[in-house]
Design an enzyme around this catalytic site. Structure first.
Site, mmCIF file in Angstrom:
data_model
loop_
_atom_site.group_PDB
_atom_site.id
_atom_site.type_symbol
_atom_site.label_atom_id
_atom_site.label_comp_id
_atom_site.label_asym_id
_atom_site.label_seq_id
_atom_site.Cartn_x
_atom_site.Cartn_y
_atom_site.Cartn_z
ATOM 1 N N HIS A 1 17.377 -12.224 -2.061
ATOM 2 C CA HIS A 1 18.147 -10.976 -1.940
ATOM 3 C C HIS A 1 17.482 -10.067 -0.909
ATOM 4 O O HIS A 1 16.265 -9.945 -0.896
ATOM 5 C CB HIS A 1 18.195 -10.277 -3.301
ATOM 6 N N HIS B 1 26.843 -10.568 -2.573
ATOM 7 C CA HIS B 1 27.058 -9.271 -3.229
ATOM 8 C C HIS B 1 27.896 -8.425 -2.282
ATOM 9 O O HIS B 1 27.458 -8.146 -1.163
ATOM 10 C CB HIS B 1 25.728 -8.540 -3.447
ATOM 11 N N ASP C 1 29.315 -5.599 -6.179
ATOM 12 C CA ASP C 1 27.975 -5.108 -6.478
ATOM 13 C C ASP C 1 28.074 -3.615 -6.690
ATOM 14 O O ASP C 1 28.537 -2.882 -5.807
ATOM 15 C CB ASP C 1 27.037 -5.440 -5.326
ATOM 16 N N TYR D 1 26.079 -0.330 -12.635
ATOM 17 C CA TYR D 1 26.798 -1.421 -13.300
ATOM 18 C C TYR D 1 27.813 -0.915 -14.327
ATOM 19 O O TYR D 1 27.902 -1.423 -15.437
ATOM 20 C CB TYR D 1 25.811 -2.436 -13.877
#
Lengths: 387, 387
Positions: free
Chosen positions: B236, B301, B348, B365
């Site tokens: 990532h 993402h 994301d 989230y």
């Protein structure tokens, strides 16, 4: 830079459990609303229009479309007392135009607005959808409403199943079925069985051709007002797009719409293109209907359905149903490039999902399910237009 | 018929306030999760993996990607005691592969995972977004952490503003700022100031080149396991893609990624292409980076940001930010047509909106904001692919 459609959202007014802030967060910029507190047929006062408009604009939104200015039954049936209702309608349109609100949706469905037999059909993902089932409609028609002549309107297999269902339903289940079928627009009144029976008799006398003529007469009666003030009227398709309960339906397919726009061939006489209502018709080719009438489409409802061979249908996720939403959006965005003013569309209905499932909203008008639909359509448009 | 990407959703496990049912209703079919209850560096037992997988599959979903199997600090710093952590990592990968879960996301950011200075920046629509501001980071760095050498890392205007902010903040505001900067992944532990200072000294000795070498050493140490079991590792990007608090960053731009995949040039050595993390870099051209590394992109993402000249940024709606999501999706869907296996992507982050605003979720989230993002991306893909 390609022009974008206007993203709108139906709002039932200050009593709606979905707030204007919710609507903004869903990404809409336009609001579709009506003065639901005013009884059908009465005048919409300028002050009430101004007040509603001010509330919407204070939230940073625009009142884009009126849905609906309801057409009183006296007009649809062209009763002798229709005159004052026509006068009120004309003045209401003038008042709306004076406030700059010039796209008006209406329907010409006899007595009932849209009809479903169940409001909470559970989907595989646990969300809930509106549902229309002919067996249940027949159970209501034959055994609750006990309509004269209903026997002739259904094939044997539906009548058998309707009887079986009627006998197996509890009184509470039958009550719920009746409530669903008779349900009106939130905040507006529902109809009683006796009143419905009387209306059905009245419309039987009018018939399909008579109702068509009444529509054209209505439009002729408001034509000068619309043309002078720039109002564009958009007729909503019948939902479902079939005669039900013996009531005639005159806005269910391509031929119906071509008749309407040609019989009174003036630009103000437009269409609210509803992919869900039209999509429920087993013979309706949605892209073909759009192609035939697109120049008169001033407002669009984007919704999807899945239907079976019998014509039963449930409301499906916006991109996942029998209506090819890609094809529709492609045609719609192409038409939009030709317009001076962006065509407003709204996500029509949506499943109840997540927190929606703990709340009461107008059937079909959940916050999160519609937010999902609008977001899918926003992405779809961007994917087609590029940028 | 064009192949579609796999729509996934990050789930923090049974303790997540967003349920698997919510995820299904959002329209995802794949789940991205990790065994967050297992401390960094420890082995992931086969039974724990099976149990998590069973929960996901019982809901009708698929465990598509592991995010993350965390890389222990002993590995990132290549301390003498790194050996057992490498062994655990290798065995954890074997256990995951044995259960058929073969796409693994990880990062090689020193000490801290992603960093923001504010978690509730209010947008014009009333929703809330994550925010990164250099003045606030400098206020933390210079006056809370009191890092040696920090003075040299900021231009005068930022130092002045940082001082002004530090002096005007209440103790509660300063606490919140520190909490935000130091925040870890939900369910995993946060770091203390002293520990952070010690780590910063340790990484200062390692430096940029040393950290790169440690990454390649780590990948070399697990290469045989990955190749034999079919595991694909995806690194990532750093978030934000800059050195912060004096810590080196080695996965922030095109050159970094090209170095990583060429230095250990094997197919298992892949990338998690995060448009939000990379997009925060003022010099990063997202489509150009994708083009350069796309063959090694095994997980994506999709997120958007809006940044100013100073490099401050907030997380924007998925289709409305500095990252041209249309261009990214067009390239991504084209690459996906060449694959045997659909590329998994997830929306994301997402704003907190509607009922999200009354709930606590992992920062970024939220349920509804992410549902909106996923729906927009689903529509965007359909609009590009047609059907």
């Amino acid at each position: 830079m390609a022009k974008k459609l206007e993203q709108t959202w139906r709002w039932y007014g200050p009593a709606d459990t979905v707030s204007l802030q919710d609507i903004k967060q869903a990404g809409a910029t336009g609001v579709v609303t009506a003065l639901h507190h005013i009884p059908h047929g009465e005048l919409w006062p300028l002050e009430d229009i101004r007040e509603r408009k001010a509330i919407i604009e204070a939230a940073g939104l625009t009142w884009s479309v009126v849905e609906s200015v309801p057409v009183h039954e006296a007009i649809k049936t062209r009763r002798p007392d229709a005159g004052p209702y026509i006068e009120n309608y004309r003045q209401s349109l003038l008042n709306l135009a004076a406030e700059g609100i010039k796209t008006v949706c209406y329907n010409f469905m006899p007595v009932l607005d849209w009809t479903r037999t169940q409001l909470d059909l559970e989907m595989r993902d646990g969300s809930k959808a509106l549902y229309f089932n002919w067996n249940d409609l027949a159970a209501f028609d034959l055994f609750v409403l006990k309509r004269e002549g209903a026997e002739q309107d259904y094939p044997e297999d539906i009548k058998d199943e309707a009887k079986r269902r009627f006998e197996s339903y509890t009184p509470a289940q039958l009550d719920l079925l009746s409530t669903n079928v008779l349900m009106g627009i939130p905040g507006e009144r529902s109809i009683e069985l006796d009143e419905l029976r009387a209306s059905i008799r009245e419309y039987a006398a009018i018939g399909f051709d008579g109702l068509r003529q009444n529509l054209i007469w209505f439009l002729s009666s408001i034509a000068d007002v619309c043309e002078e003030s720039g109002i564009r009227m958009t007729i909503h398709p019948d939902d479902p797009p079939y005669p039900i309960l013996g009531l005639p339906r005159i806005a269910s397919n391509k031929e119906d719409f071509l008749y309407i726009i040609r019989e009174l061939d003036k630009p103000f006489n437009g269409i609210c293109f509803c992919t869900g209502s039209l999509g429920a018709g087993v013979s309706n080719d949605i892209p073909a209907i759009f192609e035939a009438v697109k120049e008169r489409v001033y407002f669009v409802h984007l919704r999807n359905i899945k239907k079976d061979e019998q014509g039963n249908f449930f409301e499906a996720d916006h991109l996942d149903g029998d209506v090819n939403m890609y094809t529709v959006m492609k045609a719609l965005t192409a038409e939009n490039q030709l317009r001076d003013q962006a065509i407003p569309f709204r996500p029509d209905h949506g499943h109840q999902m997540l927190d929606d499932l703990q709340k009461t909203t107008a059937p079909g008008y959940s916050a999160i399910g519609r937010l999902r639909g609008l977001a899918e359509l926003r992405g779809l448009e961007l994917g087609i237009l590029g940028q």
